[in-house]
Design a protein around this motif. Structure first.
Motif, short mmCIF file in Angstrom:
data_model
loop_
_atom_site.label_atom_id
_atom_site.label_comp_id
_atom_site.label_asym_id
_atom_site.label_seq_id
_atom_site.Cartn_x
_atom_site.Cartn_y
_atom_site.Cartn_z
N GLN A 173 0.85 -1.20 0.00
CA GLN A 173 0.00 0.00 0.00
C GLN A 173 0.88 1.24 0.00
O GLN A 173 1.88 1.31 0.72
CB GLN A 173 -0.91 0.01 1.24
CG GLN A 173 -1.90 -1.14 1.32
CD GLN A 173 -2.98 -1.05 0.26
OE1 GLN A 173 -3.29 0.04 -0.23
NE2 GLN A 173 -3.55 -2.19 -0.09
N SER A 174 0.49 2.23 -0.83
CA SER A 174 1.21 3.51 -0.83
C SER A 174 0.47 4.57 -0.03
O SER A 174 1.04 5.60 0.28
CB SER A 174 1.40 4.00 -2.27
OG SER A 174 0.14 4.17 -2.91
N ASN A 175 -0.80 4.30 0.30
CA ASN A 175 -1.59 5.21 1.13
C ASN A 175 -1.84 4.53 2.47
O ASN A 175 -2.57 3.54 2.54
CB ASN A 175 -2.92 5.55 0.46
CG ASN A 175 -2.72 6.27 -0.86
OD1 ASN A 175 -1.70 6.94 -1.06
ND2 ASN A 175 -3.68 6.15 -1.76
N LEU A 176 -1.24 5.06 3.51
CA LEU A 176 -1.36 4.45 4.82
C LEU A 176 -1.65 5.52 5.87
O LEU A 176 -1.25 6.67 5.73
CB LEU A 176 -0.06 3.72 5.19
CG LEU A 176 0.24 2.40 4.49
CD1 LEU A 176 1.61 1.89 4.92
CD2 LEU A 176 -0.82 1.36 4.80
N VAL A 177 -2.34 5.09 6.91
CA VAL A 177 -2.61 5.94 8.06
C VAL A 177 -2.24 5.16 9.31
O VAL A 177 -2.62 3.98 9.45
CB VAL A 177 -4.09 6.37 8.13
CG1 VAL A 177 -4.34 7.19 9.39
CG2 VAL A 177 -4.46 7.18 6.90
N LEU A 178 -1.50 5.79 10.21
CA LEU A 178 -1.12 5.16 11.47
C LEU A 178 -1.60 6.04 12.62
O LEU A 178 -1.23 7.22 12.70
CB LEU A 178 0.39 4.96 11.55
CG LEU A 178 0.92 4.39 12.87
CD1 LEU A 178 0.38 2.99 13.12
CD2 LEU A 178 2.45 4.37 12.89
N LEU A 179 -2.40 5.46 13.51
CA LEU A 179 -2.83 6.14 14.71
C LEU A 179 -2.00 5.62 15.89
O LEU A 179 -1.86 4.40 16.07
CB LEU A 179 -4.32 5.89 14.98
CG LEU A 179 -5.29 6.99 14.49
CD1 LEU A 179 -5.24 7.06 12.97
CD2 LEU A 179 -6.70 6.72 14.96
N VAL A 180 -1.47 6.53 16.69
CA VAL A 180 -0.61 6.15 17.81
C VAL A 180 -1.10 6.86 19.07
O VAL A 180 -1.72 7.93 19.01
CB VAL A 180 0.87 6.51 17.55
CG1 VAL A 180 1.37 5.84 16.29
CG2 VAL A 180 1.05 8.03 17.46
N SER A 181 -0.82 6.25 20.20
CA SER A 181 -1.04 6.87 21.51
C SER A 181 0.30 7.33 22.06
O SER A 181 1.26 6.54 22.08
CB SER A 181 -1.71 5.89 22.48
OG SER A 181 -2.97 5.47 22.00
N ILE A 182 0.37 8.58 22.51
CA ILE A 182 1.63 9.15 22.98
C ILE A 182 1.51 9.47 24.47
O ILE A 182 0.60 10.20 24.88
CB ILE A 182 1.99 10.43 22.20
CG1 ILE A 182 2.08 10.14 20.71
CG2 ILE A 182 3.30 11.03 22.72
CD1 ILE A 182 2.27 11.37 19.84
N TYR A 183 2.41 8.89 25.26
CA TYR A 183 2.45 9.14 26.71
C TYR A 183 3.68 9.99 27.01
O TYR A 183 4.79 9.67 26.58
CB TYR A 183 2.54 7.82 27.48
CG TYR A 183 1.33 6.93 27.32
CD1 TYR A 183 0.29 6.94 28.23
CD2 TYR A 183 1.24 6.05 26.24
CE1 TYR A 183 -0.81 6.11 28.09
CE2 TYR A 183 0.14 5.22 26.08
CZ TYR A 183 -0.88 5.26 27.01
OH TYR A 183 -1.97 4.44 26.86
N GLU A 184 3.47 11.06 27.77
CA GLU A 184 4.56 11.96 28.12
C GLU A 184 4.84 11.89 29.63
O GLU A 184 3.89 11.85 30.42
CB GLU A 184 4.22 13.39 27.73
CG GLU A 184 4.01 13.59 26.25
CD GLU A 184 3.70 15.03 25.90
OE1 GLU A 184 3.98 15.91 26.75
OE2 GLU A 184 3.17 15.29 24.81
#
Length: 848
Positions: A248-259
């Protein structure tokens, strides 16, 4: 490394402690460019577990390499610029944790596997619950990542977690991993922690949005926040976790960020005190019981955080009397905060039995040492003269160094180039070894000892030749004992000395307010004064001396728990050079102290010039390599040299051929050394490989990279014999690869082999092995037909070791007699044998 229960705590408070971000690419163009620093071991385990490849067969390394390429390529596609960091040798304070992990992750699954019926042990649920990591996975992943463009691979000289966060701060990067310590560490510029198990991949939808798996989005029903999910929307191949959609050349990645800052605000503590919070809760360095058994892990985190916060507020209150009391106690401000917190936690656990002052002091010392691992771990280096965080391979000049310092420098460069295993560096610098373990029969001697032991002892000799492996000085132990006796006889003097030492530190600041302000800015300042308690010191030889007092405690603890009840306890080695190996014995991990034989007594070391073997010519090192393995044959030399173009393609099979030959010779020698015990000799004979088994394994190696076709084939059965042969082969391969690395015969992946350069490439041979094909060939009724490549492998592998194979067996399991010219005595046939199925034949014999 991780804080116990903190991962669960983060997930249950995800809506307060994290934020969700989206990264995407459209037609192969990323929306933004972001630096990320990745924990290499977390990535390896995430890929291995999510791939679903059956581990019981020994590993599918071509598939593992392909999965790693897909993951990192997808990251680069959405704009991630990855720097991947792998752990180095663990500090001695963590050895108890390593032993426990080996017990739980290797020994226990093997016991359960072999104590379960064949039908039940191969079910998907059983295999998922008793998983053992593939033994060659580390070198496979490392070589794959190093061969990729745009990927920076680094190797820490100790625990990687503090180094990763420090590097992330310099690069203004996120950290990707699966370790709660990444929300405890902090550095300027660090953007936050992204858990690998909370990644959600998706493909953009036609309407301009994107399709995701709604099941992976946190659904906190107890709170007001609810994720918006469109109903009746067709999801287009969502991928949850580290593995992305392919092609795939079109991708979406959702991430959770903890600080870390959000966590600090949530638990009402300063950010610099988060390491102290983690140490009190419990981590790999300290695991103390301050809690009631009825408390959940989340409640324990809350209990420690609230108690520590309250004690700190009392210390920082405007009450002048309390402030002076905190500042001028015998332990200092930070130490008093720790002691008070521990006391209150212990009183909460058992109000009827208040802790004594000695108990509180003991707990405090443990917490301090554990906290220091967080505070100073980022600067830990195997070699005192190098910068572990800024070392660049090839930048050190060896011309001004003596011979042993040159060996040290070459090893350090090889380590940072990825062609020296971190376990080897651990032995070279500290005299401790954790050999790799995999699935094997617990009722038999560990193959790490029987197959790998002799090779490792040769490696230890090489290390001694190069100035490695610290010495054990008995005089130091004697002085330590005398010091302990003196302290026991004069306990008051010891207390006075400690008070004086601490008062000197406190009296540097005469103004109470100024002193407290500095402590408030850096609450761990007092703890850093105890760095001298760490387990390393710089020796005269330029190496870091291994503190064997910690190993002594480990040996004593393991010995006390020995189920076999041996009377003799394992003592510290009194030899000038020795290596402590942690191996499986029965169903437990036990330490074995192995003195290193003097290098001058070996046939492959010229004592005239005393030049370390590592500094000798390539041809000499290859000679030593082959002679140590008993495989100095013309055919193998031709394969290594690669003079013939056809042999260059065969060079990647050299390590497997050497492994096969080593196994045959070792099993034959083990059988020959048993003369007086017929039963033991029979068992040793059963260990030998047959020709059919040999051809099956060599044939599987010639087709190991044709792995894609095996995914559709049914899984082969799992037999005890095939499991044991696989364990022997993988152990021999891994240990021989260590020997090649110790002799500096391994080149990084992606480099062209030069005429005078190392003849072996890291990661090239691992991909030839497919455990599924090996077990298929071993368990099928008819042996596989040998291809031309398999015949060439058999010719090279069997040269000179044909007589070490097990004798073939005929019907009923009886050995087939060999045809030879030796005269054998005639034996009169017994007349009582019935040679006919008719009962009248017995009467016929009576007439003769």
């Amino acid at each position: 490394m991780g804080v116990k229960g903190l991962t669960t705590y983060l997930k249950e408070n995800r809506h307060k402690l994290s934020q969700v971000r989206e990264f995407q690419s459209v037609n192969g163009i990323p929306s933004e460019s972001v630096n990320v620093v990745v924990d290499g071991w977390s990535l390896l385990y995430a890929i291995y577990i999510q791939s679903g490849e059956p581990w019981v067969y020994g590993g599918e390394y071509t598939a593992l390499s392909r999965y790693a390429e897909n993951v990192v390529s997808a990251w680069k596609l959405i704009g991630f610029c990855p720097t991947i960091v792998f752990d180095g040798p663990a500090p001695p304070i963590k050895y108890r944790t390593l032993i426990a992990r080996l017990q739980d992750s290797c020994v226990k699954p093997s016991n359960l596997f072999f104590r379960t019926s064949q039908a039940a042990r191969t079910t998907p649920r059983s295999l998922a619950e008793n998983r053992i990591a593939p033994p060659l996975g580390y070198t496979t992943i490392v070589s794959t990542l190093m061969a990729m463009d745009g990927v920076d691979v680094k190797f820490a000289e100790g625990e990687a977690d503090p180094y990763i966060v420090t590097l992330a701060g310099k690069l203004q990067a996120y950290v990707i991993g699966k370790d709660s310590d990444f929300v405890v560490f902090n550095s300027e510029g660090y953007r936050g922690y992204i858990p690998l198990d909370e990644l959600v991949w998706s493909i953009p939808a036609e309407n301009g949005g994107f399709q995701i798996n709604a099941d992976t989005i946190p659904n906190d029903h107890d709170h007001d926040f609810q994720p918006v999910v469109k109903k009746k929307q067709r999801r287009q191949s969502p991928n949850d976790g580290v593995l992305p959609p392919t092609h795939q050349s079109n991708l979406v990645l959702l991430v959770s960020i903890y600080e870390p800052t959000l966590l600090a605000i949530h638990v009402d503590l300063p950010v610099p005190l988060l390491p102290l919070l983690g140490a009190i809760i419990g981590n790999d360095y300290a695991s103390l019981d301050f809690f009631r058994s009825s408390e959940s892990v989340v409640e324990r985190v809350q209990r420690v955080a609230s108690t520590l916060s309250l004690v700190l507020k009392e210390a920082q209150s405007n009450n002048a009397k309390k402030t002076r009391q905190i500042l001028h106690t015998s332990n200092g401000g930070a130490m008093d905060v720790i002691g008070t917190t521990i006391e209150r936690l212990l009183l909460w656990r058992d109000p009827k039995n208040p802790p004594t002052a000695d108990e509180i002091d003991g707990f405090t010392e443990t917490i301090v040492q554990s906290t220091l691992e967080y505070a100073v771990g980022s600067s830990a280096s195997l070699f005192p003269d190098s910068d572990a965080n800024g070392f660049q391979p090839g930048t050190l000049d060896c011309s001004s160094l003596n011979l042993k310092e040159r060996v040290q420098t070459l090893y350090q460069q090889a380590y940072h180039l990825g062609v020296m295993h971190f376990r080897l560096m651990e032995t070279f610098c500290r005299g401790v070894c954790f050999p790799g373990l995999f699935l094997e029969d617990p009722d038999k001697e560990s193959v790490a000892r029987s197959i790998g032991g002799p090779i490792r002892r040769s490696i230890w000799q090489l290390f001694v030749c190069g100035g490695g492996i610290p010495e054990t000085d008995s005089s130091e132990d004697k002085d330590s004992d005398e010091s302990e006796d003196k302290d026991a006889a004069n306990p008051d003097d010891d207390d006075d000395d400690d008070d004086d030492e601490l008062i000197d530190v406190i009296e540097e600041d005469t103004d109470d307010a100024q002193s407290f302000t500095e402590a408030e800015e850096d609450p761990l300042a007092v703890l850093r004064g105890r760095i001298q308690r760490m387990s390393f010191s710089e020796s005269e030889g330029g190496l870091l001396e291994f503190d064997r007092s910690i190993t002594s405690e480990v040996l004593e603890e393991v010995e006390e728990e020995d189920e076999e009840g041996e009377d003799e306890s394992i003592q510290l080695p009194r030899q000038p050079k020795s290596v402590t190996e942690f191996l499986r014995k029965g169903s437990r991990i036990v330490p074995e102290v192995n003195p290193v034989v003097d290098i001058l007594d070996t046939f492959w070391y010229d004592s005239a010039d005393k030049i370390p073997v590592q500094l000798r010519s390539l041809s000499e090192r290859i000679n030593i390599f082959l002679r140590l393995l008993g495989s100095d044959t013309h055919r193998i030399r031709e394969m290594i040299s690669g003079r013939d173009p056809s042999d260059r393609d065969m060079r990647k099979y050299v390590l497997w051929i050497l492994s096969y030959r080593w196994i045959l010779q070792t099993l034959h020698s083990r059988c020959e050394e048993i003369d007086d015990n017929a039963n033991r000799k029979r068992l040793r004979e059963q260990e030998k490989w047959t020709r059919a088994e040999s051809e099956a394994i060599l044939s599987s190696l010639s087709s190991g990279q044709q792995e894609d076709n095996t995914n559709e084939a049914p899984l082969p059965p799992v037999t005890d014999r095939a499991v044991q042969l696989t364990a022997q082969l993988l152990t021999a391969f891994g240990t021989i690869q260590w020997l090649a690395q110790a002799l500096l015969l391994m080149a990084p992946p992606g480099e062209q082999l030069l005429q005078q350069g190392p003849p072996l490439i890291l990661g090239e041979a691992e991909k030839l092995f497919s455990g599924r094909i090996v077990h298929t060939n071993l368990t099928q009724q008819q042996p596989p037909e040998l291809s031309e490549l398999s015949k060439r492998l058999w010719t090279a592998a069997s040269e000179g070791v044909e007589n070490t194979l097990a004798e073939p067996k005929g019907k009923g399991g009886k050995k087939v007699k060999k045809n030879d010219n030796r005269a054998s005595p005639k034996v009169e046939p017994r007349r009582t044998f019935i040679t006919s199925s008719s009962r009248f034949s017995v009467l016929a014999d009576l007439d003769t």
